[in-house]
Design a protein around this motif. Sequence first.
Motif, PDB file in Angstrom:
ATOM      1  N   SER A   1       0.937  -1.191  -0.358  1.00 24.76           N
ATOM      2  CA  SER A   1       0.629   0.037  -0.121  1.00 24.76           C
ATOM      3  C   SER A   1       0.857   1.549   0.224  1.00 24.76           C
ATOM      4  N   THR A   2       0.651   2.374  -0.612  1.00 23.03           N
ATOM      5  CA  THR A   2       0.974   3.682  -1.694  1.00 23.03           C
ATOM      6  C   THR A   2       0.026   4.295  -0.437  1.00 23.03           C
ATOM      7  N   ASP A   3      -0.880   4.388   0.166  1.00 21.60           N
ATOM      8  CA  ASP A   3      -2.062   4.907   0.455  1.00 21.60           C
ATOM      9  C   ASP A   3      -1.317   5.934   2.143  1.00 21.60           C
ATOM     10  N   THR A   4      -0.892   6.989   2.141  1.00 23.57           N
ATOM     11  CA  THR A   4      -0.184   7.308   3.562  1.00 23.57           C
ATOM     12  C   THR A   4      -1.513   7.724   4.134  1.00 23.57           C
ATOM     13  N   GLY A   5      -2.538   7.630   4.071  1.00 23.66           N
ATOM     14  CA  GLY A   5      -3.709   8.074   5.375  1.00 23.66           C
ATOM     15  C   GLY A   5      -4.382   6.294   5.934  1.00 23.66           C
ATOM     16  N   THR A   6      -3.716   5.786   5.359  1.00 26.44           N
ATOM     17  CA  THR A   6      -3.786   3.714   5.631  1.00 26.44           C
ATOM     18  C   THR A   6      -2.279   3.391   7.200  1.00 26.44           C
ATOM     19  N   LEU A   7      -1.445   4.335   6.178  1.00 29.45           N
ATOM     20  CA  LEU A   7      -0.135   3.859   6.626  1.00 29.45           C
ATOM     21  C   LEU A   7       0.585   5.357   7.935  1.00 29.45           C
ATOM     22  N   GLU A   8      -0.096   6.583   7.328  1.00 27.78           N
ATOM     23  CA  GLU A   8      -0.045   7.353   8.657  1.00 27.78           C
ATOM     24  C   GLU A   8      -0.600   6.879  10.298  1.00 27.78           C
ATOM     25  N   PRO A   9      -1.292   6.240  10.032  1.00 30.72           N
ATOM     26  CA  PRO A   9      -1.663   5.356  11.963  1.00 30.72           C
ATOM     27  C   PRO A   9      -0.731   4.338  12.306  1.00 30.72           C
ATOM     28  N   VAL A  10      -0.756   3.850  11.044  1.00 27.62           N
ATOM     29  CA  VAL A  10       0.672   3.075  11.342  1.00 27.62           C
ATOM     30  C   VAL A  10       1.772   3.349  12.410  1.00 27.62           C
ATOM     31  N   VAL A  11       2.290   3.908  11.421  1.00 25.69           N
ATOM     32  CA  VAL A  11       3.666   5.023  11.802  1.00 25.69           C
ATOM     33  C   VAL A  11       3.084   5.325  13.256  1.00 25.69           C
ATOM     34  N   ASP A  12       1.306   6.632  13.609  1.00 21.56           N
ATOM     35  CA  ASP A  12       1.636   7.164  14.694  1.00 21.56           C
ATOM     36  C   ASP A  12       1.749   5.844  15.924  1.00 21.56           C
ATOM     37  N   ALA A  13       1.588   4.631  15.751  1.00 20.32           N
ATOM     38  CA  ALA A  13       0.886   3.859  16.700  1.00 20.32           C
ATOM     39  C   ALA A  13       2.783   3.496  17.323  1.00 20.32           C
ATOM     40  N   VAL A  14       3.744   2.862  16.129  1.00 19.78           N
ATOM     41  CA  VAL A  14       4.763   3.194  17.009  1.00 19.78           C
ATOM     42  C   VAL A  14       5.937   3.590  17.257  1.00 19.78           C
ATOM     43  N   LEU A  15       5.785   5.036  16.986  1.00 18.64           N
ATOM     44  CA  LEU A  15       6.723   5.973  17.325  1.00 18.64           C
ATOM     45  C   LEU A  15       5.310   6.139  18.508  1.00 18.64           C
ATOM     46  N   ALA A  16       4.423   6.084  18.921  1.00 17.64           N
ATOM     47  CA  ALA A  16       4.120   5.816  20.075  1.00 17.64           C
ATOM     48  C   ALA A  16       4.379   4.996  21.423  1.00 17.64           C
ATOM     49  N   ARG A  17       4.981   3.831  20.998  1.00 17.84           N
ATOM     50  CA  ARG A  17       4.993   2.937  21.075  1.00 17.84           C
ATOM     51  C   ARG A  17       6.943   2.749  21.821  1.00 17.84           C
ATOM     52  N   CYS A  18       7.771   2.585  20.447  1.00 23.47           N
ATOM     53  CA  CYS A  18       9.116   2.736  20.595  1.00 23.47           C
ATOM     54  C   CYS A  18       9.952   4.408  20.705  1.00 23.47           C
ATOM     55  N   THR A  19       9.422   4.472  22.116  1.00 19.19           N
ATOM     56  CA  THR A  19       9.685   5.940  22.945  1.00 19.19           C
ATOM     57  C   THR A  19      11.094   5.859  22.829  1.00 19.19           C
ATOM     58  N   GLU A  20      12.134   4.947  23.376  1.00 27.27           N
ATOM     59  CA  GLU A  20      13.609   4.997  23.831  1.00 27.27           C
ATOM     60  C   GLU A  20      13.897   4.986  22.042  1.00 27.27           C
ATOM     61  N   GLN A  21      13.692   4.188  21.107  1.00 27.14           N
ATOM     62  CA  GLN A  21      14.552   4.577  19.838  1.00 27.14           C
ATOM     63  C   GLN A  21      14.036   5.955  19.354  1.00 27.14           C
ATOM     64  N   VAL A  22      12.376   6.493  19.435  1.00 28.98           N
ATOM     65  CA  VAL A  22      12.503   8.147  19.164  1.00 28.98           C
ATOM     66  C   VAL A  22      13.715   9.111  19.553  1.00 28.98           C
ATOM     67  N   ARG A  23      13.923   8.821  21.159  1.00 30.41           N
ATOM     68  CA  ARG A  23      14.507   8.971  21.813  1.00 30.41           C
ATOM     69  C   ARG A  23      16.402   9.252  21.047  1.00 30.41           C
ATOM     70  N   GLN A  24      16.963   8.077  20.758  1.00 34.07           N
ATOM     71  CA  GLN A  24      17.711   7.990  20.163  1.00 34.07           C
ATOM     72  C   GLN A  24      17.910   8.573  18.890  1.00 34.07           C
ATOM     73  N   TYR A  25      17.257   8.778  18.091  1.00 27.19           N
ATOM     74  CA  TYR A  25      17.118   9.558  16.969  1.00 27.19           C
ATOM     75  C   TYR A  25      17.266  10.854  17.027  1.00 27.19           C
ATOM     76  N   ARG A  26      16.439  11.198  18.397  1.00 35.01           N
ATOM     77  CA  ARG A  26      17.029  12.833  17.843  1.00 35.01           C
ATOM     78  C   ARG A  26      18.066  12.894  18.813  1.00 35.01           C
ATOM     79  N   ASP A  27      18.676  11.778  19.661  1.00 31.27           N
ATOM     80  CA  ASP A  27      19.988  12.338  20.381  1.00 31.27           C
ATOM     81  C   ASP A  27      21.172  12.222  19.329  1.00 31.27           C
ATOM     82  N   GLY A  28      20.965  11.791  17.507  1.00 35.12           N
ATOM     83  CA  GLY A  28      21.697  11.495  16.803  1.00 35.12           C
ATOM     84  C   GLY A  28      21.576  10.548  16.276  1.00 35.12           C
ATOM     85  N   ASN A  29      21.469   9.667  16.584  1.00 35.56           N
ATOM     86  CA  ASN A  29      21.223   8.115  15.860  1.00 35.56           C
ATOM     87  C   ASN A  29      20.500   7.520  14.735  1.00 35.56           C
ATOM     88  N   ARG A  30      20.510   8.259  13.804  1.00 31.31           N
ATOM     89  CA  ARG A  30      20.033   8.021  12.246  1.00 31.31           C
ATOM     90  C   ARG A  30      19.400   6.201  11.823  1.00 31.31           C
TER      91      ARG A  30
END
Length: 522
Positions: free
Chosen positions: A457-486
């Motif tokens: 699927s390339t429908d952003t409307g379908t995939l955006e909720p999945v992205v939001d849910a993963v980011l909400a769950r993976c807080t440690e990885q979000v912190r690592q990214y914002r600390d420079g770990n791309r």
Amino acid sequence: MRKLQDVLEDWEAVIGLEVHTELTTLDTKMFCNCRLSHDDEPNTNVCPVCLGMPGALPVPNRRAVQAIVMAGLATNCQIQRHSLFYRKHYFYPDMAKNFQTTQGPVAFCMYGHLDLDVTGEGARERPDHVMTGTDVVAAHDAAAPLTVDKAPDGSYTVPIRILRIHMEEDAAKMVHSGGEEGRITGASESFIDYNRCGTPLIELVTEPDLRTPEEARLFMERLQQTFRTLGISDCSLESGSMRCDGNISLRRRGTSALGTKTEMKNINSFKGLHDALAYEICRQAEVLEEGGTIYQETRHWEPSNRRTVVMRVKETADDYRLFPDPDLAPFNLTDEFINDAAARIPELPDAKRNRYVASFGLKRADAAQIAGDPAVATLFEEAAEMAGEGVAPTVANVVVNLLPACGAITAAQTAGIARLLAADAITFAQARDVLDAVDGTDEDPERVVDERGLRQSTDTGTLEPVVDAVLARCTEQVRQYRDGNRKVVGYLVGQCMKASTAAGVKGNPKLFNELLTARLEG
């Protein structure tokens, strides 16, 4: 022995090639009407002419002469209107008449050249410290050092001069039973098949302008591509319709005098050509550095032992007692004949490569690989037309990286895979699976993708909720990214793929990456 790269720091290799190519696309032999085929029962396609019976008179094959003129024009040679056939005498059972009919000092094609592009790992065989300078080799001055300039990426282009392309007849095929490496030495018996005797053969002789085994390999590949495009030969090294002898000598860096050369025989692959020359360079350097002498001789390449061994002391021209063949009249090629041959030359690989880069936006390396094989080039052009505007680079990617592993894929199937990839409907890994499924069938890739539930699927409307849910769950990885770990974004993409699959939707990893990056950077 020292390694090749170390040797080439101190010594300059001077390499010339003799490339023999059978004109396999013709119907008959060079001087008689015997059928041209090596697949028939031994000694069934023979006659008094090719067996050299007394009183038999040869008649030249017009189409063979046309083919060699095409080869000469395609390699920038000067076509000689006046030339002769000679008799080259030797006493060996592969030529029943005890001489080979060949051309003399003036061949049909003289003084050509090809510009050779050397890139990547192969370009490193030429040491960087000898790549400077703008010395120009005078016309057919074999002793002049040849230097070229490397580009910042290490690649370079070198002109390789062609001394001549002459016409001759091939000898019979000899098979030695019981010896090592198919050689007569130690064999219990030998067999001769005269079906090959008299086959039209062109021999291209380069000037000694090649300096590394990789340049020699690339030059051989270039000739194979050119002759196949002309349609004059299948150029099969495996079956022997294209064969190469390599002449090699060494001289100290900075000197111009030529050393004593040896000739490599029994080379039946591009890798074999490279490896035989590399071994001989190292062998000669070891002999010279120990105060020994290099002898002019013919050496045999043993692939299994990865070494060269002496076959015989090299003959000279006097040994062959060459003289004009009294049974063949001199040739006087007309302008009409030469122009007709020129008109039969199709678009050559270099011109085709440049057109693919300019018209389709292909990478130069991909364009060169496709343009070098007439069948592949035809498939690519048909598929690119079917795939639609802007998809040609993806078609090229499929042709270069996926199709070599397949057996029989049509242009329509190639175009279908390319459209799916260009639309991000499948990944490259999935494309391999789809190609395996349609290989050798008339299946439509689109149908296979849908039947197997592979479409992403390339429908952003379908995939955006999945992205939001993963980011909400993976807080440690979000912190690592914002600390420079791309690099952690790769983990997050994987989590999105798993979540979307579990929800019954196949998300596109490229789009997930874009959506994640936008969220994390926002």
